[in-house]
Write a protein that holds these residues in place. Sequence first.
Motif, PDB file in Angstrom:
ATOM      1  N   PHE A 155     -11.842 -56.001 -35.368  1.00  0.00           N
ATOM      2  CA  PHE A 155     -10.361 -55.714 -35.863  1.00  0.00           C
ATOM      3  C   PHE A 155     -10.740 -54.392 -36.673  1.00  0.00           C
ATOM      4  CE2 PHE A 155      -7.701 -55.924 -39.302  1.00  0.00           C
ATOM      5  CZ  PHE A 155      -6.595 -56.430 -38.913  1.00  0.00           C
ATOM      6  N   ARG A 156      -9.814 -53.516 -36.539  1.00  0.00           N
ATOM      7  CA  ARG A 156     -10.200 -52.315 -37.120  1.00  0.00           C
ATOM      8  C   ARG A 156      -8.480 -51.506 -37.735  1.00  0.00           C
ATOM      9  NH1 ARG A 156     -13.103 -47.663 -37.267  1.00  0.00           N
ATOM     10  NH2 ARG A 156     -12.107 -45.657 -36.564  1.00  0.00           N
ATOM     11  N   GLU A 157      -8.458 -51.001 -38.605  1.00  0.00           N
ATOM     12  CA  GLU A 157      -7.338 -50.135 -39.189  1.00  0.00           C
ATOM     13  C   GLU A 157      -7.414 -48.749 -38.942  1.00  0.00           C
ATOM     14  OE1 GLU A 157      -6.813 -51.804 -43.226  1.00  0.00           O
ATOM     15  OE2 GLU A 157      -5.203 -53.077 -42.379  1.00  0.00           O
ATOM     16  N   ASN A 158      -6.513 -47.909 -38.401  1.00  0.00           N
ATOM     17  CA  ASN A 158      -6.504 -46.738 -38.168  1.00  0.00           C
ATOM     18  C   ASN A 158      -5.404 -46.027 -39.012  1.00  0.00           C
ATOM     19  OD1 ASN A 158      -6.950 -44.018 -37.402  1.00  0.00           O
ATOM     20  ND2 ASN A 158      -7.834 -44.680 -35.379  1.00  0.00           N
ATOM     21  N   ALA A 159      -5.648 -45.213 -39.984  1.00  0.00           N
ATOM     22  CA  ALA A 159      -4.692 -44.503 -40.632  1.00  0.00           C
ATOM     23  C   ALA A 159      -4.689 -42.920 -40.563  1.00  0.00           C
ATOM     24  CB  ALA A 159      -4.648 -44.836 -42.188  1.00  0.00           C
ATOM     25  N   THR A 160      -5.341 -42.640 -39.422  1.00  0.00           N
ATOM     26  CA  THR A 160      -5.484 -41.139 -38.980  1.00  0.00           C
ATOM     27  C   THR A 160      -4.361 -40.839 -37.944  1.00  0.00           C
ATOM     28  OG1 THR A 160      -7.097 -41.242 -36.990  1.00  0.00           O
ATOM     29  CG2 THR A 160      -8.007 -41.334 -39.234  1.00  0.00           C
ATOM     30  N   ASP A 161      -4.392 -39.570 -37.524  1.00  0.00           N
ATOM     31  CA  ASP A 161      -3.625 -38.794 -36.468  1.00  0.00           C
ATOM     32  C   ASP A 161      -4.224 -39.100 -35.120  1.00  0.00           C
ATOM     33  OD1 ASP A 161      -1.012 -37.443 -36.298  1.00  0.00           O
ATOM     34  OD2 ASP A 161      -2.366 -35.666 -35.561  1.00  0.00           O
ATOM     35  N   THR A 162      -5.071 -39.808 -35.078  1.00  0.00           N
ATOM     36  CA  THR A 162      -5.715 -40.054 -33.703  1.00  0.00           C
ATOM     37  C   THR A 162      -6.176 -41.289 -33.315  1.00  0.00           C
ATOM     38  OG1 THR A 162      -6.658 -37.553 -33.675  1.00  0.00           O
ATOM     39  CG2 THR A 162      -7.595 -39.298 -32.106  1.00  0.00           C
ATOM     40  N   ILE A 163      -5.662 -42.013 -32.419  1.00  0.00           N
ATOM     41  CA  ILE A 163      -5.885 -43.161 -32.127  1.00  0.00           C
ATOM     42  C   ILE A 163      -6.655 -43.411 -30.950  1.00  0.00           C
ATOM     43  CG2 ILE A 163      -5.236 -45.812 -31.881  1.00  0.00           C
ATOM     44  CD1 ILE A 163      -4.255 -44.389 -34.537  1.00  0.00           C
ATOM     45  N   ASP A 164      -8.034 -43.718 -30.826  1.00  0.00           N
ATOM     46  CA  ASP A 164      -8.770 -43.441 -29.511  1.00  0.00           C
ATOM     47  C   ASP A 164      -9.906 -44.490 -29.524  1.00  0.00           C
ATOM     48  OD1 ASP A 164     -10.453 -42.452 -31.722  1.00  0.00           O
ATOM     49  OD2 ASP A 164     -10.886 -40.461 -30.677  1.00  0.00           O
ATOM     50  N   GLU A 165      -9.580 -45.613 -29.973  1.00  0.00           N
ATOM     51  CA  GLU A 165     -10.630 -46.624 -30.220  1.00  0.00           C
ATOM     52  C   GLU A 165     -10.894 -47.028 -28.718  1.00  0.00           C
ATOM     53  OE1 GLU A 165      -9.284 -46.536 -34.240  1.00  0.00           O
ATOM     54  OE2 GLU A 165      -8.442 -46.271 -32.122  1.00  0.00           O
TER      55      GLU A 165
END
Length: 204
Positions: free
Chosen positions: A55-65
């Motif tokens: 489970f992860r939150e991403n607040a950056t401009d790049t979504i690359d999980e």
Amino acid sequence: MTKLRLKIAVLALAAVFSLGAVAYGATFTSAKTNSATAELLSTPNASLFDLALGFRENATDTIDETNAAFAHSTCDGCRTVAIAFQVVIVQSASPSQITPTNVAVALNENCTGCSSLALAHQFVVGRGGPARITSDGRKRLFAVGDDLLAIERNYQALTDAEIQSRVDADAAKVRSILSTELVPLHSGGPKPGFEDDRSIDRGV
């Protein structure tokens, strides 16, 4: 074998998404790469199961999980099962790069009576800005994690078809949770949108 997808401020869901010490056993890691690997190379009639919950939150401009499951058997009578579940909450308003990777590979190689099962579900979801999962939604997510742990504990009594059926049912529950329980920090706005199993690589 399977995937799913889509803050300026980061929400208060902890780095490790777990209430294991309270009422739940499931622990969700916040690592960018979530992977499960079950590999048996030289022990006949052995079995191995690996489960990865993210489970992860991403607040950056790049979504690359990345979410990956790999099951590999090369010995007679061996059985391998790998399951990877990853939820990614997109907290940025309009990321410029959305390239998550979801892959499941199951391989039987030079063996007799062997089996390999790999299942990968990735959920990448956004609200167009800062959002949170409701308390009820978190409880329901933990219940899904607990069911996956129960599968891990009892997998030797289950067929691959039974495992896949239960895992698919758990994935459907996650989709429902994210559809109804992911809410903006402030009221208003559209319902969350997500893309289910956007791309999936399979190997047999």
